[in-house]
Design an enzyme around this catalytic site. Structure first.
Site, PDB file in Angstrom:
ATOM      1  CB  CYS A 170      31.782  42.563  42.203  1.00  8.31           C
ATOM      2  SG  CYS A 170      33.069  43.802  42.130  1.00  8.31           S
ATOM      3  CB  THR A 171      34.150  44.856  46.401  1.00  9.33           C
ATOM      4  OG1 THR A 171      34.972  44.984  45.247  1.00  9.33           O
ATOM      5  CG2 THR A 171      35.019  44.864  47.645  1.00  9.33           C
TER       6      THR A 171
END
Length: 299
Positions: A170-171
């Protein structure tokens, strides 16, 4: 099973753990994850579908169970989309077990410290088992922690791989902060992991994509060069579905043994390692407390 369990993480390992707890008929499961679903998650995070992309993992995983009467009739799932470390200490007191499927170190250290604090301040009236699962490619571990009795998570900090080269997707996809995030996105999403790193043309393509994406997110490219990029690429460890399944099964088995008072730590051990990279074997042993541990030595 008439108990309330907190699951940390709704990624590849978290999905497997949630599935197992549902099959075990655990009455109530709470799941925490602040990530959103990416296309690259779908090959191993089987509770998600194409239409779930960009949705929160925790709420989507909970909805998968809660929307199916055959599952929700025996297990209720409550999601939280927020940073785990922002929960107050009182939040953790309501659970009989906490199972971690996280891929980051600091949140696990946080939970370990909170549970030890609860045990100490309650004079052992509150003692919540913390079962930590972790995977790295074809290898994985399960640490079973009984605060104040067994080695805590901090005691075994030196057992972690010396190179921590996996990054939350996600990052990597939505909020890259480092060149490592940029390079992993390019090799995992924008191109194929099967690219020939000996081919100068393909390497140059990778480098240009990395440079463009770094500029897009205003990340300093001073140290970005071909050698640096190749060094990061060769250290990226893929997530393997079968490893997630084995580690999740072991985590839930540990929970079940404690629940039914079948655990004998002298005999069964509190630390299990699974290695599918050098053959296929498991090894369980008793990991002793560190008498000088900064977190649990005073308990």
């Amino acid at each position: 099973m008439d108990c309330k369990v907190l699951v940390l993480g709704a990624g590849g390992l978290g999905c497997e753990i949630l599935k197992n707890l549902t099959m075990m008929r655990v009455k109530e499961v709470h799941i925490v994850d602040m990530d959103t679903i990416e296309l690259t998650n779908l090959n191993r995070q089987f509770l998600f579908r194409d239409e779930d992309i960009n949705s929160p993992k925790a709420t989507t995983a909970a909805q998968y169970i809660n929307d199916r009467p055959s599952l929700s009739s025996r297990t209720k799932v409550i999601p939280y989309v927020q940073d785990l470390t922002n929960f107050p200490t009182e939040f953790f007191q309501q659970f009989q077990f906490i199972i971690s499927g996280l891929d980051a170190i600091e949140p696990r250290r946080f939970v370990n410290k909170v549970l030890l604090q609860l045990t100490k301040e309650s004079n052992y009236d509150i003692c919540i088992p913390f079962i930590d699962g972790g995977t790295e490619g074809l290898k994985g571990h399960v640490k079973t922690i009984i605060p104040g009795f067994t080695a805590c998570w901090e005691c075994s900090l030196n057992t972690l791989p010396t190179q921590q080269n996996t990054y939350p997707m996600c990052t990597v996809a939505n909020n890259p902060r480092t060149l490592e995030h940029i390079i992993e996105y390019v090799i995992s999403v924008q191109t194929s992991a099967d690219m020939d790193l000996e081919d100068e043309g393909q390497v140059d393509t990778l480098f240009q994509l990395c440079k463009e994406r770094a500029n897009q997110f205003n990340i300093d490219t001073k140290k970005l060069n071909v050698s640096y990029m190749l060094g990061i690429i060769k250290k990226i460890v893929p997530s393997v579905s079968c490893t997630n399944a084995m580690i999740a099964a072991s985590c839930c088995n540990q929970m079940m043994k404690i629940y039914y008072d079948l655990m004998d730590f002298e005999k069964d051990g509190n630390f299990t390692m699974i290695n599918g990279a050098d053959g296929c074997f498991t090894y369980t042993f008793a990991y002793d407390r560190d008498p000088h541990c900064a977190v649990c030595s005073g308990i």
